[in-house]
Scaffold this motif. Structure first.
Motif, short mmCIF file in Angstrom:
data_model
loop_
_atom_site.label_atom_id
_atom_site.label_comp_id
_atom_site.label_asym_id
_atom_site.label_seq_id
_atom_site.Cartn_x
_atom_site.Cartn_y
_atom_site.Cartn_z
N GLY A 3 6.90 -4.89 -2.90
CA GLY A 3 7.51 -4.26 -1.73
C GLY A 3 8.83 -4.89 -1.35
O GLY A 3 9.41 -5.71 -2.08
N SER A 28 2.98 -2.35 -0.21
CA SER A 28 3.94 -2.08 0.85
C SER A 28 4.94 -1.00 0.44
O SER A 28 4.54 0.09 -0.01
CB SER A 28 4.64 -3.40 1.23
N GLY A 86 4.63 1.26 -2.71
CA GLY A 86 3.91 2.53 -2.74
C GLY A 86 4.82 3.72 -2.51
O GLY A 86 4.65 4.78 -3.11
N CYS A 101 -2.41 2.08 -3.54
CA CYS A 101 -1.42 1.63 -2.57
C CYS A 101 -2.05 0.61 -1.63
O CYS A 101 -3.05 0.91 -0.96
CB CYS A 101 -0.90 2.81 -1.76
N THR A 111 0.69 0.28 2.15
CA THR A 111 1.92 1.06 2.02
C THR A 111 2.19 1.80 3.33
O THR A 111 1.33 2.53 3.83
CB THR A 111 1.80 2.08 0.87
#
Length: 290
Positions: free
Chosen positions: A44, A122, A125, A152, A155
């Motif tokens: 992320g 995070s 996704g 995910c 996310t």
């Protein structure tokens, strides 16, 4: 500076470092022809291939756990790593997704692997969602059919309030892309496109890609970065709560507990479903016993 450090900690923990020097790469790749299955890890915002999934030198680095897991002995492993930093600019979510999809295509992923399984944390996704929507928009049905599962982990499908705070102090447009959906046209468009993609999958009566989503239930420094309502999106199973904060969602403590246990079970189930359907299809062409 203290506020910047706190924002970085909210996303990925106190040791968060921006990615940049490292590039997307295979962590494990068997000789060509040895396997047709691939697991892709996507970090992320402010994360990295070597910082998000645990410490590479430890026994609980997630890709290393997969590599030594006998259930995944014939899976290759690929680590996405894109530019994301707090100070200075970075490509936005749309640009990052397109670049990383191009990397996968140029490295022959969709030619070499019949099964591609994504594990995303995070903002990762959102990047994976954008990749799949991009394949649909380009009418790349064959490549899209190779993607068998997406998991995910925390996310922000509906954005995240902390994205707004971070965007006040950072020039990184990824934070603008993470602001809550009610003020974020791009995340609204992506969510609508995602729902349409899965509706089309259902109309075609194909079970892939299988989509599963989990969310954090603990605060980090007083903040739940992606609470349940912001993780809510179209998935194929109920939203799965985990007793971790945002960084804990991708810090495995072993194979027999979450987050590894639940995540890898979803990946393995999807691969087993592929094998079962292929077996049934082949069985249609076998001559009947005499």
């Amino acid at each position: 500076m203290a506020l910047i450090s706190r924002i970085a900690a909210w996303w990925n923990g106190p040791l968060a470092k921006s990615a940049g020097a490292e590039v997307s790469r295979f962590y494990k790749q068997l000789p060509e022809g040895s396997t047709s299955r691939l697991i892709v890890f996507v970090h992320g915002v402010l994360g990295g291939a070597s910082t998000t999934w645990g410490q590479p030198e430890s026994d609980n680095f997630w890709p290393a756990l997969v590599q030594s897991d006998p259930r995944f002995a014939d899976f290759d492993i690929y680590l996405v790593n894109y530019l994301t930093r707090f100070v200075g600019r970075s490509p936005n979510i749309y640009e990052t997704a397109n670049s990383e999809l191009n990397y996968l295509e140029d490295r022959g992923v969709f030619k070499r692997y019949r099964e591609v399984h994504f594990i995303a944390h995070s903002m990762g996704g959102l990047i994976v969602k954008r990749m799949l929507v991009r394949l649909r928009d380009r009418e790349e049905a064959t490549k899209l059919s190779h993607i068998k599962s997406v998991v995910c982990l925390s996310t922000p499908a509906q954005g995240a309030s902390i994205g707004t705070v971070a965007s006040w102090f950072s020039h990184n447009p990824q934070f603008i892309g993470l602001t809550p959906a009610h003020v974020n046209e791009s995340i609204q468009e992506l969510e609508d496109a995602w729902v349409q993609l899965l509706r089309a999958r259902d109309r075609d009566r194909t079970p892939f890609p299988q989509i599963h989503c989990a969310y954090e239930t603990l605060a980090m420094d007083g903040v739940i970065v992606v609470p349940r309502e912001m993780a809510n999106t179209r998935c194929d199973s109920d939203l799965h709560p985990m007793p971790y904060d945002h960084s804990g969602m991708v810090t495995p403590m072993g194979r027999d507990v979450d987050p590894y246990l639940w995540t890898m079970a979803r990946t393995l189930n999807a691969s087993q479903d592929v094998a079962e359907r292929e077996s049934l299809w082949i069985g249609q062409f076998r001559p009947p016993n005499v």
